[in-house]
Design an enzyme around this catalytic site. Sequence first.
Site, PDB file in Angstrom:
ATOM      1  N   LYS A 198       0.851  -1.187   0.000  1.00 37.71           N
ATOM      2  CA  LYS A 198       0.000   0.000   0.000  1.00 37.71           C
ATOM      3  C   LYS A 198       0.888   1.239   0.000  1.00 37.71           C
ATOM      4  O   LYS A 198       1.453   1.605   1.024  1.00 37.71           O
ATOM      5  CB  LYS A 198      -0.922   0.042   1.216  1.00 37.71           C
ATOM      6  CG  LYS A 198      -2.064   1.060   1.044  1.00 37.71           C
ATOM      7  CD  LYS A 198      -2.498   1.705   2.320  1.00 37.71           C
ATOM      8  CE  LYS A 198      -1.593   2.801   2.762  1.00 37.71           C
ATOM      9  NZ  LYS A 198      -1.547   3.956   1.797  1.00 37.71           N
TER      10      LYS A 198
ATOM     11  N   GLY B 116       6.296   5.488   8.344  1.00 36.71           N
ATOM     12  CA  GLY B 116       5.212   6.462   8.403  1.00 36.71           C
ATOM     13  C   GLY B 116       5.108   7.055   9.786  1.00 36.71           C
ATOM     14  O   GLY B 116       6.092   7.124  10.537  1.00 36.71           O
ATOM     15  N   SER B 117       3.902   7.447  10.154  1.00 36.28           N
ATOM     16  CA  SER B 117       3.707   8.155  11.419  1.00 36.28           C
ATOM     17  C   SER B 117       3.806   7.199  12.607  1.00 36.28           C
ATOM     18  O   SER B 117       3.482   6.011  12.511  1.00 36.28           O
ATOM     19  CB  SER B 117       2.346   8.859  11.429  1.00 36.28           C
ATOM     20  OG  SER B 117       1.311   7.947  11.722  1.00 36.28           O
ATOM     21  N   THR B 118       4.225   7.759  13.727  1.00 34.90           N
ATOM     22  CA  THR B 118       4.379   6.975  14.954  1.00 34.90           C
ATOM     23  C   THR B 118       3.040   6.452  15.448  1.00 34.90           C
ATOM     24  O   THR B 118       2.911   5.285  15.830  1.00 34.90           O
ATOM     25  CB  THR B 118       5.044   7.835  16.043  1.00 34.90           C
ATOM     26  OG1 THR B 118       6.296   8.312  15.552  1.00 34.90           O
ATOM     27  CG2 THR B 118       5.263   7.044  17.313  1.00 34.90           C
TER      28      THR B 118
ATOM     29  N   VAL C 197       0.242   5.808  13.857  1.00 29.29           N
ATOM     30  CA  VAL C 197      -0.299   4.736  13.023  1.00 29.29           C
ATOM     31  C   VAL C 197       0.455   3.434  13.274  1.00 29.29           C
ATOM     32  O   VAL C 197      -0.149   2.362  13.402  1.00 29.29           O
ATOM     33  CB  VAL C 197      -0.242   5.121  11.532  1.00 29.29           C
ATOM     34  CG1 VAL C 197      -0.598   3.925  10.648  1.00 29.29           C
ATOM     35  CG2 VAL C 197      -1.189   6.280  11.245  1.00 29.29           C
TER      36      VAL C 197
ATOM     37  N   GLU D 255       9.912   2.122  10.817  1.00 25.84           N
ATOM     38  CA  GLU D 255      10.641   3.373  11.046  1.00 25.84           C
ATOM     39  C   GLU D 255       9.609   4.476  11.005  1.00 25.84           C
ATOM     40  O   GLU D 255       8.843   4.592  10.042  1.00 25.84           O
ATOM     41  CB  GLU D 255      11.716   3.569   9.973  1.00 25.84           C
ATOM     42  CG  GLU D 255      12.671   4.719  10.272  1.00 25.84           C
ATOM     43  CD  GLU D 255      12.323   5.968   9.484  1.00 25.84           C
ATOM     44  OE1 GLU D 255      11.915   6.957  10.133  1.00 25.84           O
ATOM     45  OE2 GLU D 255      12.444   5.956   8.263  1.00 25.84           O
TER      46      GLU D 255
ATOM     47  N   CYS E 139      12.419  12.129   7.525  1.00 22.65           N
ATOM     48  CA  CYS E 139      12.436  11.654   8.912  1.00 22.65           C
ATOM     49  C   CYS E 139      13.719  12.078   9.611  1.00 22.65           C
ATOM     50  O   CYS E 139      13.751  12.222  10.831  1.00 22.65           O
ATOM     51  CB  CYS E 139      12.315  10.139   8.948  1.00 22.65           C
ATOM     52  SG  CYS E 139      10.806   9.495   8.222  1.00 22.65           S
TER      53      CYS E 139
ATOM     54  N   GLU F 287       7.390  16.704  16.341  1.00 26.64           N
ATOM     55  CA  GLU F 287       7.735  16.517  14.929  1.00 26.64           C
ATOM     56  C   GLU F 287       6.805  17.364  14.064  1.00 26.64           C
ATOM     57  O   GLU F 287       5.584  17.274  14.176  1.00 26.64           O
ATOM     58  CB  GLU F 287       7.612  15.045  14.540  1.00 26.64           C
ATOM     59  CG  GLU F 287       8.077  14.790  13.119  1.00 26.64           C
ATOM     60  CD  GLU F 287       7.929  13.340  12.698  1.00 26.64           C
ATOM     61  OE1 GLU F 287       8.805  12.856  11.952  1.00 26.64           O
ATOM     62  OE2 GLU F 287       6.942  12.698  13.100  1.00 26.64           O
TER      63      GLU F 287
END
Length: 542
Positions: free
Chosen positions: A211, A264-266, A268, A292, A326, A424
């Site tokens: 995805k 991606g985001s922490t 999620v 990551e 990142c 962030e």
Amino acid sequence: MSGASRVPPPVNEPVLSHAPGTPERAILKAKLAELSAHELDIPLIIGGDEVRTGRTSRAVMPHDHGHVLATWQMAGPEEVLRAIQAAKDAWSEWSRVEWEDRASVFLRAADLLATTWRATLNASTMLAQSKTVHQAEIDSACELIDFFRFNAWFAERVYADQPISGPGVWNRSEYRPLEGFVFAVTPFNFTSIAGNLWAAPALMGNVVLWKPSSAAVYSGYQLMRLLEAAGLPPGVVNFLPGDPKVITRALIDHPDFAGLHYTGSTSVFQGLWKTTAGNLNGYRSYPRIVGETGGKDFIVAHASADPDALRTAIVRGGFEYQGQKCSAASRIYVPEGLWGEMGQLLVDEVDSLKMGDVADFRNFMGAVITEDAFKEQAGYIERARRARGVEILAGGQVDGSKGWFVRPTLIRAEDARYESMCEEIFGPVVSLHIYPDGAWEETLKLMDATSPYALTGAVFAHDRAAVRQAMDRLRYTAGNFYVNDKPTGAVVGQQPFGGSRASGTNDKAGSGMNLLRWVSARSIKETFLPATDYRYPFMREK
């Protein structure tokens, strides 16, 4: 297969300059014009087939959001189940293919990307993700080529790691693919990461449901076409853009879910981990979770730092690709004396940075990726403008009329725990704290406790004792730590990338450590002359 196979020793792909008069510049300019002039219809790719659902979304240029690059199909639960079946069908053969044959697909993809496909991937990344030519070149060309070549070399070393054997015994380790499918969830900001998150498991014999980020479907589709051209069999990787919640729900509840490769985001990632934990009783095996996530990456300067090198690192580390890395430098710590020497020069340089259409090679920056990102960063800037003890030193302007443009912004915060020093932001907003000249040790302690993240960081100092002190006190604050260099730009095979704490599982993309997560070892013992009597010598009578 006879003989011991050896992958050609990899060498990092040279970065083409695209300087005026070079052939690569002319080729890329032509490809940018070609892709800009034609709107693509992007399907799902399931089991090698193009699938159209009738549910669509659009890919636009962030720096010209009225310009539609493509209409892309969105996967739903029905297509996800079809993709799972296609992956299972492909697994029965791909998981048994000799590793050399799998590696050859990715080595061929690397050579194609280094030559005839280079301009296509670079132009796609520039147009759809608003990267400058240099940022695209080091990402969608060089780093992805390196991932394909180095991963094949690392795989050879993984398979070659074998146990010792005693007399009359032959011990072997078999590195099997995981049972089931790997779910790859990839970000918008690096085409190379998007490729590696599914390529690494596939190289090791796994099948993947991919995805891509909704903001990077355009370059993701070009990646799928590249691997098809390189000979990747149908169903090994299935391309499933769409609503992440719909796709994730259908995949992560399936009993054959064997692994997650995520960037991606922490929040999620943590949600996916919790859902996986809740589903453990229903899985065939414990899923491998590799992720990551975010970072609040730092540069800390000692009084002995070179002011010119520090200034350049802040500009490049904080504002290249609009700070949407990142690893981007996001919080800066500078002593008062050094700031007095270089502060105004930094402010002037930030204010001089050119931004605009990335097809104009004179620009240093493009636009941020989406309207939501634009609004979020505008909110940080506006709150900083109103906050006490906070000053916007450079930038601070936003304009979303044609593209989602945020001027590179430098914020000075008296309080080292002000929100923009801790949270962030993922944009061209860099926060600065000026600390007293005698507070070096206190500042290091403060930095360690400021952020939950631990991805990248840098120290600038000529004083070797200060460098050593920073490396010791900040040992767990960054998985990639730089001395007198910006905290971005990790190179495959040279600086394996990843962080810990809230930044992820630190499984180090661009190294053999990552590949080990995508195999399940079997120990095989073969005895040539097995025992034929159960009795041991100690049982004999005198």
